[in-house]
Design a protein around this motif. Structure first.
Motif, PDB file in Angstrom:
ATOM      1  N   VAL B  90       0.848  -1.199   0.000  1.00 25.49           N
ATOM      2  CA  VAL B  90       0.000   0.000   0.000  1.00 25.49           C
ATOM      3  C   VAL B  90       0.883   1.249   0.000  1.00 25.49           C
ATOM      4  O   VAL B  90       0.650   2.201  -0.753  1.00 25.49           O
ATOM      5  CB  VAL B  90      -0.953   0.017   1.222  1.00 25.49           C
ATOM      6  CG1 VAL B  90      -1.696   1.345   1.307  1.00 25.49           C
ATOM      7  CG2 VAL B  90      -1.957  -1.128   1.135  1.00 25.49           C
ATOM      8  N   TYR B 100      -4.058   1.934  -3.817  1.00 26.31           N
ATOM      9  CA  TYR B 100      -3.883   0.480  -3.897  1.00 26.31           C
ATOM     10  C   TYR B 100      -5.282  -0.123  -3.932  1.00 26.31           C
ATOM     11  O   TYR B 100      -6.158   0.300  -3.165  1.00 26.31           O
ATOM     12  CB  TYR B 100      -3.130   0.021  -2.649  1.00 26.31           C
ATOM     13  CG  TYR B 100      -2.726  -1.432  -2.617  1.00 26.31           C
ATOM     14  CD1 TYR B 100      -1.578  -1.863  -3.277  1.00 26.31           C
ATOM     15  CD2 TYR B 100      -3.462  -2.365  -1.883  1.00 26.31           C
ATOM     16  CE1 TYR B 100      -1.182  -3.204  -3.219  1.00 26.31           C
ATOM     17  CE2 TYR B 100      -3.072  -3.692  -1.818  1.00 26.31           C
ATOM     18  CZ  TYR B 100      -1.930  -4.106  -2.486  1.00 26.31           C
ATOM     19  OH  TYR B 100      -1.529  -5.416  -2.417  1.00 26.31           O
ATOM     20  N   CYS B 184      -6.278   3.347  -0.202  1.00 32.65           N
ATOM     21  CA  CYS B 184      -6.639   1.970  -0.556  1.00 32.65           C
ATOM     22  C   CYS B 184      -8.134   1.859  -0.846  1.00 32.65           C
ATOM     23  O   CYS B 184      -8.968   2.333  -0.065  1.00 32.65           O
ATOM     24  CB  CYS B 184      -6.257   1.040   0.598  1.00 32.65           C
ATOM     25  SG  CYS B 184      -6.596  -0.694   0.251  1.00 32.65           S
TER      26      CYS B 184
END
Ligand SMILES: Nc1nc2c(ncn2[C@@H]2O[C@H](COP(=O)(O)OP(=O)(O)OP(=O)(O)O)[C@@H](O)[C@H]2O)c(=O)[nH]1
Ligand SMILES: Nc1nc2c(ncn2[C@@H]2O[C@H](COP(=O)(O)OP(=O)(O)OP(=O)(O)O)[C@@H](O)[C@H]2O)c(=O)[nH]1
Ligand SMILES: [Mg+2]
Ligand SMILES: [Mg+2]
Lengths: 306, 307
Positions: B90, B100, B184
């Motif tokens: 990440v 990510y 993320c």
């Protein structure tokens, strides 16, 4: 199709038997071994497979077989009968009675398909003219009430539930009470998923059952379940009075051998199978037809009459 | 006296007939512990091949020798062949100024959405800013389920309601995450049966269109022999339905093993899944709260299987 592979294997084993001219103990043993393997690959409980083998051995006594008797037919029939017997607990499933409220509570492991199946079950009876309603007593899972509400709304089935109340037994009791007053004939209660290792969850299930005094308790089981099936099913059976089993996700590739475990553990018959995510993908269960499919035999009569 | 000792400890060469009955009983045990039959067979075959003709001291029993070899084989299977350090990955993506992306996939009801929320909680507590993308646009209540989680976790939810194209929603979510500096994106997908071709095509489309950094297959520890088929066919579909067949295949990168708290010592699904894919178990789900997420403990698995 579900069970096709297992069916294929067992049929192959049985066919081998037909191709062998001399059936001696060795051939018989090999056949049993192959059938056992096929059953294990379908997630039938290891202990149940052992029992099945022993039972068939008991039925077929080589010494006593008269020379003229058709051994093949006997062995084939023994396998078929034994599987049927395992799926038949010898108990009739509960039949809802018209003209009075029938209360049915659905229970099972997390994600087994309870919420999907309560709507299928209600829809099945509604189509036949029953006055059905749904109660959402799952106060745990995120979005549980929305899920049931959306399903019920699509099928125009009245429902009861709450986004705020956290006491599952209270919701169940209130919902059932309300629908009873409104003269509903089939009142179906959906509950949270639970497992035997967490006693608080089982206690909650017992509370819901006490609060609703159901006429039937349906154990919902995922057909892809493996060797844990028996222990879990038995724990549900020991905690509440399970009366019927519904097997879900039969449209997948799993062969559904856990069904035998569920029946053995709950001593209850399978009443329906779920064959898809849509509300009409739901079929009545028939033992003979299931075993036919399990053995990959479209026409059993044909096989046994040769 | 020394010559007597020598005869007692004299070496014994392992033959097939010494191994067969012992392996048969281990095979039975593996199956009782829910290892798929096919995988139990392969394990036993490889152990048999590695031991045949080997000399053992007559103090060692065949059973102990087989057990040790099985233990080694299982340890080898469970030892990850790739990095499982998601946090580092990440951070690497963050350094490239892009979010990510993790896609969660699997059959119906195994715990995709719940464990996505647990992974989100874990990432957040490690300082990663997350966004959840609601790409299950089919199952009733799927969006509301994630709404509850996003509210509880305090992370944004990207959703477009029901009935829409999941791949397109994922794409918009990733674009929006990039814009707002999210680290993320966690993409939830609808459960599907591995034989359902239209749905498997749609999943492959979502993957190939969005090129996630990590594809997690979610499988429940309860599953029996179907585990092998599920993973084989999810991978097969990702390959078969790729737009460019000449490009390197994009397959499952890791496994989330859920409902580990429901199976006692019947831990065999872990072996079946890892053996089938050669990919590691990244997380183990062991309950229904955000805290119930663990790393796999090989020793626990081996102890449960071979006890
Ligand atoms: N393919 C298929 N999917 C099914 C079937 N029955 C249920 N499902 C799916 O299985 C998943 C779980 O179903 P639910 O009805 O939410 O299960 P549940 O038992 O209520 O789950 P919890 O309330 O969390 O314990 C959903 O994606 C359903 O659409 C079936 O017969 N076939
Ligand atoms: N005991 C236990 N239950 C779990 C675990 N993970 C998920 N569950 C439960 O399993 C059920 C299904 O979880 P979901 O996250 O809705 O499953 P899903 O795969 O997203 O389901 P679909 O989207 O319908 O295919 C819920 O009741 C969860 O609480 C776990 O590790 N242990
Ligand atoms: Mg539910
Ligand atoms: Mg989901």
């Amino acid at each position: 199709m579900v069970l096709a592979e297992l069916g294929g294997k067992i049929t192959k084993a049985l066919r081998k038997l037909q191709e062998t001219t001399l059936i001696d103990e060795k051939v018989f043993e090999d056949l049993l071994k192959e059938i056992a393997k096929a059953l294990l690959e379908s997630d039938v409980n290891v202990q149940l497979v052992k029992k099945l083998r022993e039972n068939i051995k008991k039925t077929i006594n080589f010494e006593e077989l008269a020379a003229g008797v058709n051994k093949r037919k006997l062995i084939q029939k023994a396998v078929f009968d034994e599987l049927c017997a395992m799926l038949d607990p010898g108990k009739k499933p509960y039949q809802p009675k018209k003209g009075r409220p029938n209360i049915v509570v659905f229970v099972g492991l997390q994600g087994a398909g309870k919420t999907t199946t309560v709507t299928k079950y209600a829809y099945h009876y509604q189509k036949k003219g029953w006055k059905t309603a749904l109660v959402c007593a799952d106060t745990f899972r995120a979005g549980a009430f929305d899920q049931l509400k959306q399903n019920a709304t699509k099928c125009k089935i009245p429902f009861y539930g709450s986004h705020l109340e956290t006491d599952a037994a209270k919701i169940a009791e209130d919902g059932v009470e309300q629908f009873k007053k409104e003269n509903f004939e089939l009142i179906i209660v959906d509950t949270s998923g639970r497992h035997k290792q967490e006693s608080a969850l089982f206690e909650e299930m017992e509370q819901v059952v006490r609060a609703t005094t159901p006429d039937d308790i349906v154990f919902v089981m995922d057909s892809s379940i493996g060797q844990a099936a028996y222990d879990q099913a038995l724990a549900f059976h020991n905690a509440v009075d399970v009366g019927s089993v519904i097997l879900t996700k039969m449209d997948g590739h799993a062969k559904g051998g856990g069904a035998l475990s569920a029946v053995a553990a709950t001593q209850s018959p399978i009443v329906f199978i779920g064959t898809g995510e849509h509300v009409d993908e739901f079929e009545l269960f028939n033992v003979q037809a299931f075993v036919n499919r399990l053995l990959g035999m479209g026409d059993v009569a044909g096989l046994f009459n040769t | 006296f020394t010559s007597m000792l020598r005869t007692i400890t004299g070496n014994k060469v392992l033959e097939a007939e010494d191994l067969a009955p012992v392996l048969l009983s281990f095979r039975q045990r593996l199956m009782e512990k829910n290892v798929a039959v096919e995988i139990a067979d392969k394990l036993c075959e490889s152990v048999s091949a590695s031991l045949l003709g080997r000399k053992i001291s007559s103090f060692a029993t065949v059973s102990a020798t087989v057990k040790k070899a099985l233990e080694e084989a299982i340890t080898r299977i469970l030892t990850p062949k790739r990095s499982t350090d998601i946090l580092a990955e990440v951070l690497a993506a963050k350094a490239q100024r892009r979010p990510y992306t993790i896609v969660f996939m699997g059959v119906n009801g195994v715990g995709k959405s719940t464990n996505l929320a647990k992974v989100c909680y874990w990432l957040q507590s490690n300082g990663v800013n997350c966004m959840i993308a609601a790409c299950d646009t089919f199952r009733s209540g799927a969006v509301e389920q994630l709404k509850v989680h996003s509210r509880k976790l305090g992370v944004p939810l990207f959703e477009r309601g029901y009935g829409k194209d999941a791949a397109a929603i994922a794409q918009s979510a990733i674009a929006s995450a990039k814009e707002s500096g999210v680290d993320c994106v966690l993409v939830d997908t609808a459960g599907r049966m591995q034989d359902n071709e239209p749905l498997m095509r749609a999943l492959a489309k979502l993957v190939h269109q969005n090129k996630p950094d990590l594809i997690l297959f979610v499988g429940e520890a309860l599953v029996g022999n179907d585990a092998v088929d599920q993973l084989t066919k999810f991978n097969q579909s990702l390959t078969d339905f790729a737009p460019d067949p000449s490009a390197p295949p994009r397959l499952v990168d890791g496994i989330v093993l859920t409902k580990f708290d429901t199976i006692d010592d019947k831990v065999g699904a872990a072996i079946s899944m890892v053996y089938t894919t050669g990919q590691p178990i990244m997380f183990v789900g062991c309950g229904q709260t955000y805290h119930d997420l663990r790393k796999l403990n090989n020793r626990t698995i081996i102890r449960a299987l071979l006890r």
